[in-house]
Design an enzyme around this catalytic site. Structure first.
Site, short mmCIF file in Angstrom:
data_model
loop_
_atom_site.label_atom_id
_atom_site.label_comp_id
_atom_site.label_asym_id
_atom_site.label_seq_id
_atom_site.Cartn_x
_atom_site.Cartn_y
_atom_site.Cartn_z
CD GLN A 95 -2.80 1.15 2.48
OE1 GLN A 95 -2.76 0.22 3.31
NE2 GLN A 95 -3.66 2.14 2.58
CG HIS A 101 -6.61 2.63 -2.41
ND1 HIS A 101 -5.78 3.07 -1.40
CD2 HIS A 101 -5.81 2.02 -3.31
CE1 HIS A 101 -4.54 2.75 -1.68
NE2 HIS A 101 -4.52 2.09 -2.84
CG HIS A 103 -6.03 -1.25 -6.63
ND1 HIS A 103 -5.31 -0.36 -7.40
CD2 HIS A 103 -5.47 -1.21 -5.40
CE1 HIS A 103 -4.35 0.18 -6.67
NE2 HIS A 103 -4.42 -0.31 -5.45
P1 5GP Z 1 -1.61 1.38 -3.59
O1 5GP Z 1 -0.23 1.01 -4.04
O2 5GP Z 1 -1.58 2.31 -2.40
O3 5GP Z 1 -2.50 0.19 -3.40
O4 5GP Z 1 -2.26 2.14 -4.82
C1 5GP Z 1 -2.27 3.53 -4.95
C2 5GP Z 1 -2.83 3.83 -6.32
O5 5GP Z 1 -3.11 5.21 -6.39
C3 5GP Z 1 -1.82 3.53 -7.45
O6 5GP Z 1 -2.39 2.57 -8.34
C4 5GP Z 1 -1.60 4.88 -8.10
O7 5GP Z 1 -1.48 4.81 -9.50
C5 5GP Z 1 -2.83 5.68 -7.66
N1 5GP Z 1 -2.56 7.10 -7.56
C6 5GP Z 1 -1.51 7.66 -6.92
N2 5GP Z 1 -1.60 9.01 -7.01
C7 5GP Z 1 -2.74 9.28 -7.72
C8 5GP Z 1 -3.36 10.50 -8.14
O8 5GP Z 1 -2.90 11.61 -7.88
N3 5GP Z 1 -4.51 10.40 -8.84
C9 5GP Z 1 -5.08 9.18 -9.14
N4 5GP Z 1 -6.19 9.18 -9.85
N5 5GP Z 1 -4.51 8.01 -8.76
C10 5GP Z 1 -3.35 8.07 -8.05
#
Ligand code: 5GP
Length: 143
Positions: A95, A101, A103
């Site tokens: 994360q 969140h 996906h």
């Molecule tokens: P994690 O790695 O925390 O599960 O996923 C975070 C997700 O947030 C990633 O897939 C990344 O592409 C997305 N993300 C990060 N910054 C932004 C942003 O500023 N806008 C949007 N729409 N997505 C973001």
């Protein structure tokens, strides 16, 4: 929890632009800025819980109610055959944004990605170990 807004709270507030696909009192959904596939969507609770573990069953239920409608809509929008729905629940699980969140990643017959099982080497456990773990989980639920 810090007073600073999380990245995703800034998106909800419109301070960072995003392609919004859904919003209600408790939840918000928008396209991932670095999509792993066309239509890759993120669904969040508006309250900045860091992890799923921080949410009550009722709060998680509000998100899951939306998830049930959103998943088929995402798939249909991009003509996907299926989807991978996943939470990187905690830093050690990958994360990066500390605001829980979901996906929703559209999947296609020929995308050659495979199941999330491919991420793991597998754990070799005997029946005693499995039984102990199952009992430990069950007792955690009844606390
Ligand atoms: P994690 O790695 O925390 O599960 O996923 C975070 C997700 O947030 C990633 O897939 C990344 O592409 C997305 N993300 C990060 N910054 C932004 C942003 O500023 N806008 C949007 N729409 N997505 C973001």
């Amino acid at each position: 929890m810090s007073d600073e807004k999380t990245l995703f709270e800034q998106i909800i507030a419109g301070e960072i632009p995003s392609f919004t696909v859904y919003e209600d009192e408790h939840t918000y959904a928008f396209l991932d800025v670095n999509p792993l596939a066309p239509g890759h969507t993120l669904l969040i609770p508006k309250h900045p819980y860091e992890r799923l573990n921080d949410m009550s069953a009722e709060e998680a239920g509000e998100v899951f109610g939306v998830l049930a409608d959103l998943v088929p809509a995402v798939e249909a929008a991009v003509g996907a055959d299926a989807s991978t729905v996943a939470v990187n629940n905690g830093e050690e699980a990958g994360q990066e944004v500390p605001h829980v969140h979901w996906h929703i990643i559209p999947r296609f017959e020929d995308d050659n990605v495979g199941p999330i099982h491919r991420l793991f080497d597998g754990a070799d456990l005997d029946d005693d170990e499995m039984s102990d773990i199952a009992a430990e989980i069950a007792s955690g639920l009844s606390d």
